[in-house]
Design a protein around this motif. Sequence first.
Motif, PDB file in Angstrom:
ATOM      1  N   UNK A 150      29.382 -28.363 -40.581  1.00 44.96           N
ATOM      2  CA  UNK A 150      30.208 -27.084 -41.197  1.00 44.96           C
ATOM      3  C   UNK A 150      31.581 -27.506 -41.923  1.00 44.96           C
ATOM      4  N   UNK A 151      32.207 -28.508 -41.622  1.00 41.04           N
ATOM      5  CA  UNK A 151      33.348 -28.662 -42.267  1.00 41.04           C
ATOM      6  C   UNK A 151      33.605 -29.853 -43.207  1.00 41.04           C
ATOM      7  N   UNK A 152      32.609 -30.503 -43.254  1.00 41.89           N
ATOM      8  CA  UNK A 152      32.761 -31.589 -44.208  1.00 41.89           C
ATOM      9  C   UNK A 152      31.380 -32.373 -44.806  1.00 41.89           C
ATOM     10  N   UNK A 153      30.312 -31.777 -44.374  1.00 47.68           N
ATOM     11  CA  UNK A 153      28.922 -32.116 -44.861  1.00 47.68           C
ATOM     12  C   UNK A 153      28.357 -32.978 -43.698  1.00 47.68           C
ATOM     13  N   UNK A 154      27.379 -33.614 -44.045  1.00 43.42           N
ATOM     14  CA  UNK A 154      26.555 -34.424 -43.062  1.00 43.42           C
ATOM     15  C   UNK A 154      27.086 -35.979 -43.305  1.00 43.42           C
ATOM     16  N   UNK A 155      28.081 -36.009 -42.696  1.00 44.12           N
ATOM     17  CA  UNK A 155      28.812 -37.454 -42.546  1.00 44.12           C
ATOM     18  C   UNK A 155      29.256 -37.766 -41.107  1.00 44.12           C
ATOM     19  N   UNK A 156      29.059 -38.992 -40.840  1.00 43.68           N
ATOM     20  CA  UNK A 156      29.924 -39.525 -39.664  1.00 43.68           C
ATOM     21  C   UNK A 156      31.139 -40.279 -39.906  1.00 43.68           C
ATOM     22  N   UNK A 157      32.097 -39.625 -39.302  1.00 37.71           N
ATOM     23  CA  UNK A 157      33.545 -40.075 -39.312  1.00 37.71           C
ATOM     24  C   UNK A 157      34.333 -39.944 -37.975  1.00 37.71           C
ATOM     25  N   UNK A 158      35.549 -40.422 -37.947  1.00 37.48           N
ATOM     26  CA  UNK A 158      36.364 -40.259 -36.633  1.00 37.48           C
ATOM     27  C   UNK A 158      37.199 -39.205 -36.957  1.00 37.48           C
ATOM     28  N   UNK A 159      37.379 -38.408 -36.069  1.00 35.84           N
ATOM     29  CA  UNK A 159      38.444 -37.202 -36.543  1.00 35.84           C
ATOM     30  C   UNK A 159      39.637 -37.373 -35.112  1.00 35.84           C
ATOM     31  N   UNK A 160      40.642 -36.727 -35.365  1.00 33.23           N
ATOM     32  CA  UNK A 160      41.540 -36.189 -34.318  1.00 33.23           C
ATOM     33  C   UNK A 160      41.348 -34.862 -33.989  1.00 33.23           C
ATOM     34  N   UNK A 161      41.019 -34.582 -32.864  1.00 36.95           N
ATOM     35  CA  UNK A 161      40.725 -33.111 -32.111  1.00 36.95           C
ATOM     36  C   UNK A 161      41.904 -32.732 -31.367  1.00 36.95           C
ATOM     37  N   UNK A 162      42.593 -31.735 -31.945  1.00 40.39           N
ATOM     38  CA  UNK A 162      43.652 -31.219 -31.412  1.00 40.39           C
ATOM     39  C   UNK A 162      43.484 -29.699 -30.799  1.00 40.39           C
ATOM     40  N   UNK A 163      43.531 -29.332 -29.681  1.00 38.70           N
ATOM     41  CA  UNK A 163      43.514 -28.243 -29.074  1.00 38.70           C
ATOM     42  C   UNK A 163      44.853 -27.546 -28.774  1.00 38.70           C
ATOM     43  N   UNK A 164      45.277 -26.482 -29.160  1.00 37.95           N
ATOM     44  CA  UNK A 164      46.669 -25.844 -28.876  1.00 37.95           C
ATOM     45  C   UNK A 164      46.606 -24.270 -28.452  1.00 37.95           C
ATOM     46  N   UNK A 165      47.740 -23.807 -27.952  1.00 32.79           N
ATOM     47  CA  UNK A 165      47.713 -22.550 -27.871  1.00 32.79           C
ATOM     48  C   UNK A 165      49.067 -22.220 -28.318  1.00 32.79           C
ATOM     49  N   UNK A 166      49.354 -21.275 -29.204  1.00 38.68           N
ATOM     50  CA  UNK A 166      50.705 -20.525 -29.726  1.00 38.68           C
ATOM     51  C   UNK A 166      51.081 -19.339 -29.361  1.00 38.68           C
ATOM     52  N   UNK A 167      52.012 -19.268 -28.815  1.00 33.21           N
ATOM     53  CA  UNK A 167      52.444 -17.917 -27.930  1.00 33.21           C
ATOM     54  C   UNK A 167      53.415 -17.385 -28.426  1.00 33.21           C
ATOM     55  N   UNK A 168      53.503 -16.033 -28.517  1.00 31.48           N
ATOM     56  CA  UNK A 168      54.729 -15.386 -28.726  1.00 31.48           C
ATOM     57  C   UNK A 168      55.240 -14.617 -27.550  1.00 31.48           C
ATOM     58  N   UNK A 169      56.457 -13.802 -27.554  1.00 32.46           N
ATOM     59  CA  UNK A 169      57.062 -13.584 -26.192  1.00 32.46           C
ATOM     60  C   UNK A 169      56.273 -12.504 -25.493  1.00 32.46           C
ATOM     61  N   UNK A 170      55.125 -11.760 -25.965  1.00 35.87           N
ATOM     62  CA  UNK A 170      54.480 -10.818 -25.229  1.00 35.87           C
ATOM     63  C   UNK A 170      53.216 -11.104 -24.782  1.00 35.87           C
ATOM     64  N   UNK A 171      52.467 -12.238 -25.688  1.00 36.80           N
ATOM     65  CA  UNK A 171      51.415 -12.491 -25.342  1.00 36.80           C
ATOM     66  C   UNK A 171      50.748 -13.795 -26.035  1.00 36.80           C
ATOM     67  N   UNK A 172      49.552 -14.165 -25.863  1.00 40.07           N
ATOM     68  CA  UNK A 172      49.188 -15.265 -26.887  1.00 40.07           C
ATOM     69  C   UNK A 172      48.725 -14.783 -27.968  1.00 40.07           C
ATOM     70  N   UNK A 173      49.211 -15.938 -29.204  1.00 43.56           N
ATOM     71  CA  UNK A 173      49.228 -15.486 -30.560  1.00 43.56           C
ATOM     72  C   UNK A 173      47.997 -16.084 -31.322  1.00 43.56           C
ATOM     73  N   UNK A 174      48.030 -17.554 -31.226  1.00 46.79           N
ATOM     74  CA  UNK A 174      47.024 -18.301 -31.850  1.00 46.79           C
ATOM     75  C   UNK A 174      46.425 -19.304 -31.164  1.00 46.79           C
ATOM     76  N   UNK A 175      44.945 -19.185 -30.842  1.00 47.00           N
ATOM     77  CA  UNK A 175      44.320 -20.390 -30.388  1.00 47.00           C
ATOM     78  C   UNK A 175      44.063 -21.301 -31.370  1.00 47.00           C
ATOM     79  N   UNK A 176      44.367 -22.761 -31.545  1.00 50.06           N
ATOM     80  CA  UNK A 176      44.430 -23.646 -32.389  1.00 50.06           C
ATOM     81  C   UNK A 176      43.396 -24.995 -32.285  1.00 50.06           C
ATOM     82  N   UNK A 177      42.258 -24.635 -32.538  1.00 48.01           N
ATOM     83  CA  UNK A 177      41.217 -26.278 -32.457  1.00 48.01           C
ATOM     84  C   UNK A 177      41.194 -26.875 -33.652  1.00 48.01           C
TER      85      UNK A 177
END
Length: 152
Positions: A53-80
């Motif tokens: 989906x992201x870079x074609x049919x290739x084998x490579x090493x990636x950094x995978x980070x998962x984070x949650x951004x929040x605002x004062x009232x609720x969750x704002x962005x889920x960032x995988x």
Amino acid sequence: MFACAIQRNLIPRNRATVDIPVIRQEVAALGMSYGYRHLNHAQVTPLHGVAFRNCGDATYVCVNITALHQDSSARFVFEPCWINLQIVAAAATQDFKTTSANEWLLALVPYTHGRIRFVAEATTPDEARLLGNDPDAPFLSWSDGQGIMRGP
């Protein structure tokens, strides 16, 4: 000849300019307090579906980070975020615990061109729990074909 010049200017272009905000600054601009939760960080070879989906049919090493951004009232962005280390090698030494991948990439990695794919998808049960949504609730994700790879 004049008619041809006018006609060329009327042909739709397959180009767009996309402004990618720093999420922390976007929350602050809304007058809310910002929170950041670093959930996961690993160097891995992505599964075939993520790689294709992201870079074609290739084998490579990636950094995978998962984070949650929040605002004062609720969750704002889920960032995988998947960062291809062949393209952004400096990501291998970042811990992303206090600075999000979004902010780090926008500050340090030029993004001048590429193909971006926007997709409406259903949240997984884990994403729904983090975002406080119902499972299968719709959300918008995006990925690019240059290897920086943001989105599920």
